[in-house]
Design an enzyme around this catalytic site. Structure first.
Site, short mmCIF file in Angstrom:
data_model
loop_
_atom_site.label_atom_id
_atom_site.label_comp_id
_atom_site.label_asym_id
_atom_site.label_seq_id
_atom_site.Cartn_x
_atom_site.Cartn_y
_atom_site.Cartn_z
N CYS A 190 -7.88 13.12 27.27
CA CYS A 190 -6.68 13.78 28.30
C CYS A 190 -5.53 12.60 28.28
CB CYS A 190 -7.24 13.92 29.50
SG CYS A 190 -6.61 15.16 30.57
N HIS A 238 -11.78 17.46 28.27
CA HIS A 238 -12.61 16.65 28.65
C HIS A 238 -14.02 17.00 28.15
CE1 HIS A 238 -10.56 14.44 31.84
NE2 HIS A 238 -9.71 15.42 31.86
N GLU A 253 -16.60 14.98 27.72
CA GLU A 253 -17.69 14.35 28.28
C GLU A 253 -18.40 14.99 29.04
OE1 GLU A 253 -14.51 13.72 28.70
OE2 GLU A 253 -13.97 13.20 30.90
#
Ligand code: GLN
Length: 533
Positions: A383, A510, A512
């Site tokens: 990001c 994102h 993650e």
């Protein structure tokens, strides 16, 4: 399909005892026995969601597929259960009051006085039952945030009391407390647990199971004493001893037979033996790594590791997938400048620049991206980490001296990162970013990211307002930084890559949030793989 059962997890004595991990571990065990389980978090604060909270206040803000900004515990739920959560899995006092007040304004209460009991508690009940009523779930585990005795938790505890009464044997309360060890006297102390259960009892809630957090083994005598003081049967007093990894907790809870106790109390059959083979294989790789890799995590909240929870966990998953230990070197972006950058980054195997907002620490992030690019060190920009890599490339390769993001410098002559069109009219902060899952098309089978995903169509979660400015794309591409992932509907650039570099990938999304124990995220796995080369 069984009639839905409801498990409530409350906490006493102190905060941060790990209710989320206990809830996730129990859910994992029940899931491994063939039950469909979901976990929900009720947060007692007045914010409508944690999206507007500073990470110093509340750690990471976790984003679901359907675009809810939620508590970081939902990340644990997904990482353990390997199934997505949704808007409905995180409820805050702010959401509850907002719903009740708009009903009142609509006239739904027909002249009645609107009160905490029954109107607020009814709304809480509705939000709990919604997860069971969709018929998808055998067991709903609801974690109550905060600590028993907090004024702001009271409506939630009262709701638990009402639901236990209403649902009878189909509901169960697990209370998590701390049994401290006094080294001066060499004893484990049960008094805080006794007081905490008393507090629950004063609120009309009898816990069915007690989970005792401890640094030392709790023997039968102590269990018997706790059982006696709390009206909990001795086999339902279980210990949760400190372990090096949160991923060991399900196995510890299995040793304590927490799943069997819960199934028995809920009158549910123990229909399959727990299948945790893949989980155990992951743990084995985690505990017996063959390799080791140093990753610099550059961010501005590094003193508070919870702010980057999902990134840390994704690195752990990716490490295990590569049979490698991942040593995270926490580097504060404000500590990086032209004189320190070399010293701080020269010995690492990979550099990850974290997401973020605002201009603080941005210079250090840009320097980190440059150092990675110039020294052929694997770079993973997430990001804001992608945006700074773009700014750096524009300034130092394209020669656009004052190139910037308009978030950092609204007057920049070269807005290579700019506010998204749909964001220009937005005035409110809460829930107004580009949030949740969007599709992304990978452009080339030759890209590093295709090598990682091995498919052309992917979906990833987002949380941002700014984007790559496509007016500059051809200049970037001719100079060697390519847009290799594009949103098929809007043409927004989702992934930038430098093909000539060892591994230089910036993603606007994102990744993650989607990494789980059983499905480590391909980009993290590929990043670590390249850092090991
Ligand atoms: N601040 C940037 C934006 O809003 C990046 C956001 C992030 O890193 N999550 O676009």
């Amino acid at each position: 399909m069984v009639e839905t059962r409801y498990i409530f997890v409350t906490g006493g004595v102190t905060s941060s005892l790990g209710k989320g991990i206990i809830a996730s571990s129990l859910a994992k065990l029940l899931q491994s026995r063939g039950y469909s389980v979901t976990i929900q978090k009720l947060d007692p604060y007045i914010n409508v969601d944690p999206g507007t909270l500073n990470p110093y206040e509340h750690g990471e803000c976790y984003v679901t597929e359907d675009g809810a900004e939620t508590d970081l515990d939902l990340g644990h739920y997904e990482r353990f259960l390997n199934i997505p959560t949704s808007q409905a899995n995180n409820v805050t006092t702010g959401k509850i009051y907002q719903a009740v007040i708009s009903k009142e304004r609509r006239g739904d209460y027909q002249g009645k006085t609107v009160q905490i009991i029954p109107h607020i508690t009814d709304e809480i009940k509705r939000r709990i039952k919604i997860l069971g009523s969709r018929g998808k779930c055998d067991i709903v585990i609801t974690e109550i945030g905060g600590t028993v005795g907090d004024i702001e938790s009271l409506p939630y505890i009262e709701t638990v009391r009402q639901l236990k009464w209403e649902l009878g044997a189909k509901a169960l309360v697990i209370h998590l407390t701390l049994v401290p060890y006094l080294s001066a006297s060499g004893e484990l102390k049960t008094k805080p647990t006794q007081h905490s259960v008393k507090q629950l009892l004063e609120n009309g809630v009898q816990p069915d199971v007690l989970v005792l957090r401890t640094e030392h083994h709790i023997d039968e005598n102590i269990r018997a004493k706790v059982a006696l003081f709390t009206n909990v049967s001795i086999d339902a007093v279980v210990q949760s001893i400190d372990v090096p990894s949160i991923y060991e907790v399900p196995l510890k809870m299995m040793e304590e037979k927490l799943d069997l106790t819960v199934l028995r109390k809920l009158d549910l059959p123990v229909r399959e033996s727990a299948d945790l083979e893949l989980w155990k294989q992951f743990l084995f790789r985690l505990k017996n790594p063959e390799f080791s890799v140093d990753i610099a995590l550059v961010g501005k909240y590094v003193e508070l590791h919870d702010s980057y929870k999902s990134i840390c966990e994704a690195l752990i998953h990716a490490g295990a997938a590569n049979n490698s230990k991942v040593n995270v070197k926490w580097i504060h972006s404000e500590s990086i400048n032209a004189t320190t950058v070399e010293k701080k980054l020269r010995n690492v195997d990979g550099i990850l620049v974290a997401p973020g907002f605002g201009h603080r620490g941005i210079k250090g992030k840009i320097l980190a991206a440059r150092f990675a690019r110039e020294n052929n060190i694997p770079y993973f920009g997430i990001c804001l980490g992608m945006q700074v890599a773009v700014i750096e490339f524009a300034r130092n390769i394209l020669g656009l001296e004052d190139a910037d993001s308009t978030e950092i410098n609204p007057g920049t002559p070269h807005p290579v990162i700019d506010l998204m069109e749909q964001q220009k009219e937005v005035t409110d902060f809460g829930g107004t970013m580009r949030l949740g899952s969007y599709d992304c098309r990978l452009i080339s089978r030759k890209s590093k990211v295709f090598g990682a995903y091995n498919k052309l169509s992917i979906t990833e979660r987002h949380r941002h307002r700014f984007e790559f400015n496509n007016a500059y794309l051809s200049r970037f591409e001719s100079a060697g930084m390519k847009a290799v992932g594009i949103n098929p509907d809007t043409d927004l650039v989702e992934i930038m890559e430098i093909p000539a570099h060892k591994w230089f990938v910036g993603v606007q999304f994102h990744p993650e949030y989607r990494s789980t124990v059983l499905n480590p995220h391909p980009l993290f796995v590929n990043f670590i793989k390249n850092a090991l080369l």
